[in-house]
Design an enzyme around this catalytic site. Structure first.
Site, PDB file in Angstrom:
ATOM      1  CG  ASP A   1       2.402   0.262  -7.103  1.00 31.97           C
ATOM      2  OD1 ASP A   1       3.521   0.039  -7.560  1.00 31.97           O
ATOM      3  OD2 ASP A   1       1.800  -0.536  -6.359  1.00 31.97           O
TER       4      ASP A   1
ATOM      5  CG  ASP B   1      -1.560   7.410  -7.329  1.00 31.49           C
ATOM      6  OD1 ASP B   1      -1.675   6.641  -6.354  1.00 31.49           O
ATOM      7  OD2 ASP B   1      -1.503   7.011  -8.491  1.00 31.49           O
TER       8      ASP B   1
ATOM      9  CG  ASP C   1      -1.338   4.356  -3.365  1.00 29.39           C
ATOM     10  OD1 ASP C   1      -1.669   3.165  -3.289  1.00 29.39           O
ATOM     11  OD2 ASP C   1      -1.013   4.906  -4.435  1.00 29.39           O
TER      12      ASP C   1
END
Length: 221
Positions: free
Chosen positions: A11, A171, A9
């Site tokens: 951001d 995240d 991922d």
């Protein structure tokens, strides 16, 4: 090794980009005479793509208002794009040890899978000198966004890897759910934009507090 490829991922995993988003969102809200919002709120709304982020900001809440005018939303999203295009990467920074960690994994094929639009993704990657680390880049406007498994499975196909030999690093709940739907193992990082969720509740295979903690997981035999 147990894993042949790694899917990342962007951001909240590699890059702390919330301040750019925070500025662009508040410029957009001001344009439409809506009250501005805090950086903490913006951070809690990140993770499901720009369209949802703007709608949450217009609603002033994580839950998009059912009374939100679609025409207003469309105009605000276009306005946000203009502000964010000027802003993207200005205040974004790599999380601690990301550069070191990616360099340590140089021999492993890697894909970047983000819900961010390609125009912003490429600009951000270039500004932070990350582009060269990835063999495949899948963006939010290429196909279905996470939590759909589609971008993860597409990345595996491009990297000539079976899903059971790939691992996702992210995240948020969206990363975990996408990986599970694709039958791909997942490392959840606790420091990013988790929308207030306890990621442990979604049973990722691994939960790490620091970026370098992923290295022994990815290189295990």
């Amino acid at each position: 090794m147990k894993y042949d490829v790694a899917l990342f991922d962007l951001d909240g995993t590699l890059v702390d980009s919330v301040y750019d988003l925070y500025i662009a969102i508040n410029l957009t809200l001001s344009d439409f005479a809506f009250p501005i919002v805090s950086q903490r709120l913006v951070e809690s709304w990140v993770g499901n793509g720009v369209e949802v982020l703007v709608k949450r900001a217009l609603s002033g809440d994580m839950q998009v208002s059912e009374h939100l005018d679609e025409s207003l939303s469309s105009k605000a999203i276009l306005q946000f794009y203009k502000h964010y295009e000027q802003q993207v990467g200005e205040y974004s920074v790599l999380y601690q040890h990301v550069e070191t960690g990616l360099a340590a994994l140089r021999g492993m094929p890697k894909a970047l899978i983000t819900n961010k639009s390609r125009i912003f993704t490429e600009k951000l990657l270039d500004k932070l000198a990350l582009t060269s680390h990835f063999d495949v880049i899948v963006c939010g406007d290429d196909m279905a966004k996470k939590p759909s498994p589609e971008p993860l499975l597409f990345a595996c196909k491009k990297l000539n890897a079976e899903p059971n030999k790939a691992i996702m690093i992210g995240d948020s709940k969206s990363d975990i759910l996408a990986a599970k739907a694709a039958n791909i193992d997942v490392i959840a990082l606790s420091y990013g934009y988790n929308q207030g969720e306890n990621l442990e509740d979604y049973n990722p295979q691994y939960l790490c507090d620091h970026f370098l903690d992923i290295i022994p997981v990815l290189t295990q035999r």
